[in-house]
Design a protein around this motif. Structure first.
Motif, PDB file in Angstrom:
ATOM      1  N   PRO A 180     -19.653  -8.539 -15.507  1.00  0.00           N
ATOM      2  CA  PRO A 180     -20.184  -8.143 -14.197  1.00  0.00           C
ATOM      3  C   PRO A 180     -21.706  -8.071 -14.123  1.00  0.00           C
ATOM      4  O   PRO A 180     -22.256  -7.971 -13.020  1.00  0.00           O
ATOM      5  N   THR A 181     -22.393  -8.151 -15.272  1.00  0.00           N
ATOM      6  CA  THR A 181     -23.849  -8.016 -15.229  1.00  0.00           C
ATOM      7  C   THR A 181     -24.458  -9.050 -14.275  1.00  0.00           C
ATOM      8  O   THR A 181     -24.305 -10.250 -14.501  1.00  0.00           O
ATOM      9  N   GLY A 182     -25.078  -8.563 -13.233  1.00  0.00           N
ATOM     10  CA  GLY A 182     -25.758  -9.453 -12.287  1.00  0.00           C
ATOM     11  C   GLY A 182     -24.822 -10.243 -11.395  1.00  0.00           C
ATOM     12  O   GLY A 182     -25.250 -11.188 -10.736  1.00  0.00           O
ATOM     13  N   LEU A 201     -18.094 -10.112  -8.780  1.00  0.00           N
ATOM     14  CA  LEU A 201     -17.221  -9.667  -9.865  1.00  0.00           C
ATOM     15  C   LEU A 201     -17.186  -8.139  -9.932  1.00  0.00           C
ATOM     16  O   LEU A 201     -16.130  -7.540 -10.150  1.00  0.00           O
ATOM     17  N   LYS A 202     -18.352  -7.518  -9.702  1.00  0.00           N
ATOM     18  CA  LYS A 202     -18.391  -6.048  -9.674  1.00  0.00           C
ATOM     19  C   LYS A 202     -17.421  -5.518  -8.627  1.00  0.00           C
ATOM     20  O   LYS A 202     -16.639  -4.601  -8.873  1.00  0.00           O
ATOM     21  N   GLY A 257     -17.542  -3.992 -18.264  1.00  0.00           N
ATOM     22  CA  GLY A 257     -18.322  -2.757 -18.341  1.00  0.00           C
ATOM     23  C   GLY A 257     -19.046  -2.410 -17.051  1.00  0.00           C
ATOM     24  O   GLY A 257     -20.047  -3.009 -16.703  1.00  0.00           O
ATOM     25  N   LEU A 258     -18.512  -1.438 -16.340  1.00  0.00           N
ATOM     26  CA  LEU A 258     -19.173  -0.892 -15.153  1.00  0.00           C
ATOM     27  C   LEU A 258     -19.094   0.619 -15.282  1.00  0.00           C
ATOM     28  O   LEU A 258     -18.049   1.140 -15.674  1.00  0.00           O
ATOM     29  N   PRO A 259     -20.184   1.318 -14.927  1.00  0.00           N
ATOM     30  CA  PRO A 259     -20.159   2.772 -15.139  1.00  0.00           C
ATOM     31  C   PRO A 259     -19.060   3.484 -14.325  1.00  0.00           C
ATOM     32  O   PRO A 259     -18.506   4.455 -14.778  1.00  0.00           O
ATOM     33  N   GLU A 260     -18.712   2.939 -13.157  1.00  0.00           N
ATOM     34  CA  GLU A 260     -17.817   3.710 -12.292  1.00  0.00           C
ATOM     35  C   GLU A 260     -16.325   3.418 -12.502  1.00  0.00           C
ATOM     36  O   GLU A 260     -15.509   3.895 -11.736  1.00  0.00           O
TER      37      GLU A 260
END
Lengths: 800, 197
Positions: A321-323, A327-328, A359-362
């Motif tokens: 998901p970075t950037g 996808l996020k 990997g996403l914080p939420e």
């Protein structure tokens, strides 16, 4: 002498068949063979004794099917009685061992069947614990048709087996594949990774046919290989069942297999003590062949293995998901369709392995990573690289993964090594090791090499050899440090050529902060490849990268006759032509979005939607084009002038257009307010009808929560309450499962009476639906849509 | 005695596939030809047809009571089917697990393809059953049409007995779910009455 020591220095002779011997002794049809451990122990013991006397070093106790699915609470008693028979037959003789026999559960694991992986581990664990308590010398997992079940059994043997040796064999067909698709190399990678003592093949094939599978295993296995064929195929002679390979011929074929390097041999169905006696005569005096470490760096999926160190391996980087806004959003919404689309497109573009990072914080990363890995394994057979710094997530994903995974990553920090290495050892992975430590990333190649050496030393302490480590020497932005490329490449050259360890790079980091990044990436990639890069994490959609890769393979002798390169070159040319003809088509400009949806032209619908979005709002596109097209197709379907497959093609085209709209604008794309929970009820695994209804409802802008198939009433009610669903859609195909539908409706009425229940499925009709208390019966997907629209109007009015 | 068969399906009966898809009386599906041939290309290499069968004595009692040699069952429809039969062949056939994997894959990616693959898988296993039937006929002479659990009043629960009588899981890898459904799903068990020796 214990079994491990014996295995090290000897050719090991296993026993022959138990099942066919018991039948010959009069076991009644339909009776479970393990019953005789208790009711006729003298017969079971006699068979074991005959095998020992014939020369077997190991007999398998009569516990093949002794699991709690078949024996419930009698499992422990049956297992103990079975081992007692075998142990009595052995007596105090040395060089003779008794194995707990662990056969398949008799059920197929999810997602192909209905048995959950963890439940399988528990079922095996119970049998294995009982076998250990009853005095088994080793655990023999055998006759597995499915690699995933094999993994569950071996994992249980590690967790409940009290450290006993484990030998594990699967069933392969004459096409050299297991029933669920695994090739011998994939089985070897998985089983060696899990640390079994010997691995191999049994049942189904005769000794001649099995030679092929055994040969492939022997070429890649670094541990003893087990070969346990049937006595050929069953034939009828004079009204009796006989197997068509006799004892003498059997032994002759097995001699060939021994000369290939097999170390553990025996017989499966149709073999008798006479066969084992022949094997024993044949093997007496033969020197066991030495087992060599093939030193292969390998990972696998549920079908095939991927090796590092030959042609470079391409690892697709897109599931990260970075950037990536879209996808996020997909991860947050649990929109797996989008993620699976990325997996499929990278597979089609030629990636060999897919990186999976969620990997996403939420989000709850352990749960989401586990689910994502399982979902991706339903649409691609590529091995996966589990990419996370969350150790709990790493463990759950490695455990569930069907194959031997690549793990990304460990590094030189002590704390990280202490967390990651035990997982690699337990679940059997290969691991990417970053050359950084507590002091950060050294600016020089020498600094990175020193860290690499330290990582290897530490890994060794956990019993992880250098073949299971792949060093990433860290491509950093060359815009910030002109020595960045030098340091990464210097380190990787030394690690690959002087230390003999494989290497990997996240190639595109090098160009961070620069314009036209592809140009820098391509050149850096070829520099790295020339210096010994074994694997690269790249975007398989990047023409620059693929071009470099294909050319490199041709130039480096990895592409015989440059055939692969020539194939690739054709697509480059035809790409130009395709672009020309496409632009010619577009100037005609005839195909409206509505037309494309009606005709089920997905790609064209996506293009048309993109064009329309330049001048119209998303709602105008949806309500002006997509919905009218769907309505038209729906009407034709209702009038029976068009059939279900075409209705679905239109739905897919509409989904494609929606995806374009979603990508261009934020928001969830749901134009309706009504929320629908949908499921195939407990006991039923038919979900195609339910999936069709879901697709159409989503097309019409409803938010649909799909719980899948075989879903208990409790789970459905809880989800409906949680999301505040106005409608609960239930599907059942069989008369036997209409009862679970009735129970689900009853539970809903009790706990969440405001929900309207919408039911459908082949066995239902209006009267039946009424009888079980459903609010609405829909005969097909269109009627379901119409009903949900009605409810939308009733609750929220026309105006949106 | 237990007999094992391996086979292959070279070509699919498209008419049968269309029938499963709900098309009535048409030769080809308009607008679907590309998808159909794409699916056929994926499906054919995924098929791994296998079967196991054995013969059993048959005793027909009063009031539709049947002794099938491996189990006793009460079924009017099967009694009618087996009228005049002297013994039965019991068989289990499958086209393997890879078809299910394909269907599973496309159920996530393309509902239309999933539907077509589903229908083609069903047609493929029926075609394979026809071949198994032909082999049985060649060996045992005149047979009755095959009859499966769930037809008429023949209970699905009889699957359990069939599975143990033929050791189906051991021989061809097919398993039963808790609800007595077969996995891999493109599998069939059936009883075939033999009328002459």
């Amino acid at each position: 002498m214990n079994f491990r020591t014996f295995l090290k220095n000897n050719i090991v002779l296993l026993d022959g068949a138990m099942g066919t011997e018991l039948q010959n002794a009069g076991l009644p049809l339909g009776m479970l063979p393990e019953e005789w451990n208790i009711s006729r122990p003298e017969v079971v013991e006699g068979i074991h004794r005959a095998y020992f006397e014939a020369g077997a070093n190991v007999v398998y106790a009569n516990t093949f099917g002794a699991n709690c699915l078949k024996f419930g609470d009698r499992t422990e008693e049956i297992v103990a009685a079975g081992l007692k028979c075998a142990l009595r037959a052995r007596g105090e003789k040395s060089g003779k061992f008794v194995a707990l026999d662990v056969g398949p559960t008799g059920k197929l694991l999810k997602p192909l069947g209905d048995l959950d992986f963890e439940d399988a581990v528990k079922i095996f664990g119970r049998t294995i614990s009982a076998g250990v308590a009853a005095g088994a010398d080793l655990i023999a997992v055998e006759t597995m048709n499915d690699l995933y079940e094999l993994k569950a059994a071996v994992l249980a043997a590690k967790e409940c087996g009290g450290g006993l040796p484990v030998i594990a064999t699967g069933v392969f067909g004459s096409d050299c594949k297991m029933m669920t698709g695994a090739e011998p190399e994939a089985a070897v990678a998985l089983l060696e990774g899990l640390g079994v003592d010997a691995l191999g093949v049994n049942c189904s094939l005769g000794p001649k046919e099995m030679g092929l599978v055994a040969g492939r295993m022997l070429r890649c296995a670094s541990i003893p290989v087990v070969v346990k064929p049937n006595a050929g195929l069953p034939e009828e002679r004079d009204g009796r069942t006989v197997y068509n390979v006799g004892a003498r011929e059997f032994a002759q074929e097995m001699q060939k297999i021994l000369s290939l390097g097999a170390r553990v041999i025996g017989g499966c169905c149709g073999t008798t003590p006479a066969y084992i006696a022949e094997l024993s005569r044949m093997a007496t005096g033969l020197e066991p062949q030495k087992i060599t470490d093939k030193n292969l760096t390998v990972i696998s999926s549920y079908t095939h293995a991927v090796y590092f160190g030959g042609a470079p391996v391409l690892i697709g980087e897109r599931i990260n998901p970075t950037g990536k806004k879209r996808l996020k959003q997909a991860l947050k919404e649990g929109d797996y369709a989008y993620i699976l689309g990325e997996a499929v497109s990278q597979t089609e573009k030629g990636a060999h392995v897919l990186d999976v990072n969620v990997g996403l914080p939420e989000i709850d990363e352990p749960a989401v990573l586990e689910r994502t890995v399982c979902e991706i394994q339903t649409v691609t057979d590529l091995p996966l690289q589990i990419d996370t710094s969350n150790v709990a997530a790493m463990e759950r994903a490695m455990r569930r993964y069907n194959g031997k995974p690549l793990v990304n990553s460990v590094n030189g920090k002590r704390e990280v090594m202490e967390e990651v290495f035990p997982l690699v050892k337990k679940y059997g992975g290969a691991v990417i090791a970053l050359t950084l430590d507590e002091d950060g990333i050294p600016g020089t190649a020498e600094g990175r090499i020193a860290i690499a050496k330290n990582i290897l030393r530490e890994a060794e302490k956990y019993g992880i050899s250098k073949k299971d480590i792949i060093f990433d020497t860290l491509a950093m932005a060359v815009s910030a440090d002109k020595g960045a490329a030098d340091a990464a490449i210097g380190a990787l050259h030394y690690i690959r050529h002087s230390m003999g360890v494989n290497t990997s790079l996240g190639v595109s980091n090098i160009s961070f902060g620069l314009p036209c990044r592809d140009l820098i990436n391509g050149t850096f990639f070829s520099m790295a490849l020339a210096n010994g890069l074994s694997a690269a994490i790249i975007n398989p959609n990047s023409a620059e990268m693929i071009k470099t890769y294909k050319s490199f393979c041709a130039l480096s002798g990895f592409d015989d006759g440059c055939l692969d390169y020539i194939d690739f070159a054709k697509t480059v040319q035809s790409g130009i032509i395709a672009a020309q003809s496409q632009s010619a088509q577009k100037t005609e400009g005839e195909k409206t979005l509505k037309y494309c949806v009606e005709k089920g032209l997905k790609r064209e619908a996506e293009e048309a939607a993109a064009v329309l979005l330049k001048s119209l709002s998303p709602m105008e596109v949806i309500n002006g084009q997509i919905i009218p097209a769907l309505d038209e197709v729906g009407r034709e379907f209702e009038n029976k002038t068009l059939y279900l497959p075409q209705l679905l093609m239109s739905a897919e085209a509409a989904s494609g257009a929606f995806e374009v709209i979603k990508g261009a604008f934020s928001g969830d794309g749901n134009s309706k307010k009504v929320k629908i929970v949908i499921a195939t009820v407990k006991g039923d695994i038919h979900d195609i009808g339910k999936n069709i209804v879901k697709t159409l409802l989503e097309n019409y802008g409803f938010k649909v929560y799909d719980l899948g198939r075989d879903v208990p009433a409790r789970a459905i009610v809880d989800k409906a309450k949680e999301v505040g669903a106005e409608i609960v859609g239930l599907s059942a195909l069989m008369t036997t499962t209409v009862a679970s539908m009735r129970d689900t409706i009853a539970l809903l009425k009790e706990e969440y009476p405001s929900a309207r229940t919408l039911v459908g499925g082949a066995v239902l009709n209006r009267e039946y639906a009424q009888m079980i208390g459903a609010a609405k019966y829909a005969k097909d997907a269109m009627e379901s849509v119409r009903y949900c629209e009605e409810v939308e109007r009733e609750l929220y009015g026309e105006d949106k | 005695m237990i007999t094992l068969l391996n086979g292959s399906v070279e070509r699919l009966d498209i008419r049968e596939t269309l029938r499963y898809l709900g098309y009535a009386g048409v030769r080809s599906a308009e607008g679907m030809d590309d998808v159909m041939s794409e699916c056929e290309k994926m499906l054919l290499p995924a098929l791994a047809p296998r079967a196991v069968y054995d013969t059993f004595p048959l005793k027909c009692g009063e009031n539709d009571e049947l002794d099938l040699g491996f189990a006793k069952v009460h079924s009017h429809s099967l009694s009618v089917n087996l009228k005049d039969s002297t013994r039965i062949v019991l068989f289990a056939a499958t086209v393997g697990a890879e078809v299910d994997r394909l269907i599973l894959k496309y159920s996530k990616l393309s509902p239309a393809r999933a539907l077509v693959l589903q229908a083609m898988g069903a047609a493929a296993v029926e075609q394979w059953c026809d071949e198994v039937n032909a082999a049985i006929r060649a060996k045992y002479g005149v047979t009755r049409p095959r009859f499966s659990c769930g037809y008429g009043d023949l209970p699905l629960a009889l699957q359990r007995d069939i599975f143990s009588a033929l050791s189906v899981t051991k021989h061809i890898g097919v398993t039963l779910t808790e609800g007595d459904l077969m996995m891999p799903s493109k599998s069939v068990t059936a009883i075939v009455g033999i009328q002459s020796r």
